[in-house]
Design a protein around this motif. Structure first.
Motif, PDB file in Angstrom:
ATOM      1  N   GLY A 173       0.816  -1.201   0.000  1.00 57.56           N
ATOM      2  CA  GLY A 173       0.000   0.000   0.000  1.00 57.56           C
ATOM      3  C   GLY A 173       0.848   1.248   0.000  1.00 57.56           C
ATOM      4  N   LEU A 174       0.176   2.355   0.241  1.00 57.86           N
ATOM      5  CA  LEU A 174       0.842   3.643   0.325  1.00 57.86           C
ATOM      6  C   LEU A 174       1.075   3.971   1.792  1.00 57.86           C
ATOM      7  CD1 LEU A 174       1.815   6.324  -0.931  1.00 57.86           C
ATOM      8  CD2 LEU A 174      -0.570   7.110  -0.794  1.00 57.86           C
ATOM      9  N   VAL A 175       2.300   4.270   2.139  1.00 66.42           N
ATOM     10  CA  VAL A 175       2.640   4.548   3.534  1.00 66.42           C
ATOM     11  C   VAL A 175       3.640   5.683   3.584  1.00 66.42           C
ATOM     12  CG1 VAL A 175       4.480   2.818   3.560  1.00 66.42           C
ATOM     13  CG2 VAL A 175       3.379   3.487   5.705  1.00 66.42           C
ATOM     14  N   GLN A 176       3.601   6.443   4.657  1.00 67.74           N
ATOM     15  CA  GLN A 176       4.557   7.531   4.815  1.00 67.74           C
ATOM     16  C   GLN A 176       5.895   6.996   5.296  1.00 67.74           C
ATOM     17  OE1 GLN A 176       2.607  10.401   7.374  1.00 67.74           O
ATOM     18  NE2 GLN A 176       1.971  11.601   5.595  1.00 67.74           N
TER      19      GLN A 176
ATOM     20  N   ALA B 287      12.002  -2.216  -8.178  1.00 64.09           N
ATOM     21  CA  ALA B 287      11.626  -0.822  -8.349  1.00 64.09           C
ATOM     22  C   ALA B 287      11.579  -0.497  -9.835  1.00 64.09           C
ATOM     23  CB  ALA B 287      12.633   0.076  -7.636  1.00 64.09           C
ATOM     24  N   PRO B 288      10.848   0.530 -10.204  1.00 64.94           N
ATOM     25  CA  PRO B 288      10.757   0.888 -11.629  1.00 64.94           C
ATOM     26  C   PRO B 288      12.130   1.137 -12.237  1.00 64.94           C
ATOM     27  CG  PRO B 288       9.117   2.091 -10.374  1.00 64.94           C
ATOM     28  CD  PRO B 288       9.991   1.387  -9.374  1.00 64.94           C
TER      29      PRO B 288
ATOM     30  N   GLU C 138      13.008   5.017  -0.886  1.00 69.05           N
ATOM     31  CA  GLU C 138      13.719   4.081  -1.764  1.00 69.05           C
ATOM     32  C   GLU C 138      13.273   2.633  -1.585  1.00 69.05           C
ATOM     33  OE1 GLU C 138      15.049   6.377   0.276  1.00 69.05           O
ATOM     34  OE2 GLU C 138      16.917   5.636   1.224  1.00 69.05           O
ATOM     35  N   ASP C 139      12.396   2.381  -0.617  1.00 67.98           N
ATOM     36  CA  ASP C 139      11.801   1.057  -0.490  1.00 67.98           C
ATOM     37  C   ASP C 139      10.627   0.867  -1.444  1.00 67.98           C
ATOM     38  OD1 ASP C 139      12.268   1.255   3.073  1.00 67.98           O
ATOM     39  OD2 ASP C 139      13.495   0.161   1.620  1.00 67.98           O
ATOM     40  N   THR C 140      10.233   1.922  -2.130  1.00 68.77           N
ATOM     41  CA  THR C 140       9.135   1.829  -3.078  1.00 68.77           C
ATOM     42  C   THR C 140       9.468   0.827  -4.171  1.00 68.77           C
ATOM     43  OG1 THR C 140       8.386   4.094  -2.668  1.00 68.77           O
ATOM     44  CG2 THR C 140       7.792   3.110  -4.797  1.00 68.77           C
ATOM     45  N   ALA C 141       8.600  -0.172  -4.319  1.00 71.21           N
ATOM     46  CA  ALA C 141       8.842  -1.246  -5.279  1.00 71.21           C
ATOM     47  C   ALA C 141       7.651  -2.189  -5.257  1.00 71.21           C
ATOM     48  CB  ALA C 141      10.119  -2.021  -4.921  1.00 71.21           C
TER      49      ALA C 141
ATOM     50  N   GLN D 254       2.328  -3.965  -4.436  1.00 79.02           N
ATOM     51  CA  GLN D 254       2.991  -2.668  -4.567  1.00 79.02           C
ATOM     52  C   GLN D 254       3.150  -2.013  -3.197  1.00 79.02           C
ATOM     53  OE1 GLN D 254       4.117  -0.853  -7.481  1.00 79.02           O
ATOM     54  NE2 GLN D 254       5.023   0.435  -5.872  1.00 79.02           N
ATOM     55  N   VAL D 255       4.357  -1.559  -2.929  1.00 83.82           N
ATOM     56  CA  VAL D 255       4.632  -0.758  -1.740  1.00 83.82           C
ATOM     57  C   VAL D 255       5.114   0.610  -2.220  1.00 83.82           C
ATOM     58  CG1 VAL D 255       6.105  -0.464   0.276  1.00 83.82           C
ATOM     59  CG2 VAL D 255       5.173  -2.720  -0.281  1.00 83.82           C
ATOM     60  N   THR D 256       4.442   1.649  -1.797  1.00 87.21           N
ATOM     61  CA  THR D 256       4.823   3.005  -2.164  1.00 87.21           C
ATOM     62  C   THR D 256       5.027   3.804  -0.889  1.00 87.21           C
ATOM     63  OG1 THR D 256       3.510   2.876  -4.189  1.00 87.21           O
ATOM     64  CG2 THR D 256       4.186   5.069  -3.459  1.00 87.21           C
TER      65      THR D 256
END
Length: 124
Positions: A10-13, A40-41, A89-92, A119-121
């Motif tokens: 999910g989306l997390v701060q 990651a992209p 930078e953990d977004t992936a 997905q982790v954003t």
């Protein structure tokens, strides 16, 4: 045959935490190992961590040892990845994967079974 399904992304701060789950169905054995990878992209898929299905032995990528914890609940056929102090930078997309034997764990080409990814954003 083994089927894998991830959840919990999910989306997390930033500085928050997430626990990803990977539910396995089908045949699993004590000699099976489960791994987590992320992609990651624009980057290659990288190894995060792995655990034996039955024995609880674990392995982490050097850069992941402090904030990532892998665990499993064999009775629920589920493997978890706890991520603390999240960074952008953990977004992936995070994938779980399965393979026979606790060897060559960092090589994604050695895994025969994959989930669809979650997905982790992480926002800053």
């Amino acid at each position: 045959q083994v089927q894998l399904g991830e959840s919990g992304g999910g989306l997390v701060q930033a500085v928050g935490s997430l626990r990803l789950s990977c539910a396995a169905s089908g045949r699993t054995f004590s000699s099976y190992a489960m791994g987590w990878f992320r992609q990651a992209p624009g980057k290659e898929r990288e190894f995060v961590s792995a655990i034996t299905w039955d024995g609880g032995n674990t392995l982490y990528a050097d850069s992941m040892q402090c904030r990532f914890t892998i665990s499993r609940n064999s009775s629920k056929n589920t493997v978890y990845l706890q991520i603390n102090s999240l960074k952008p930078e953990d977004t992936a997309v995070y994938y779980c994967a399965g393979k026979w034997f606790f060897s060559e764990l960092t090589n994604n080409h050695r895994y025969g079974y994959w989930g669809q990814g979650t997905q982790v954003t992480v926002s800053s």
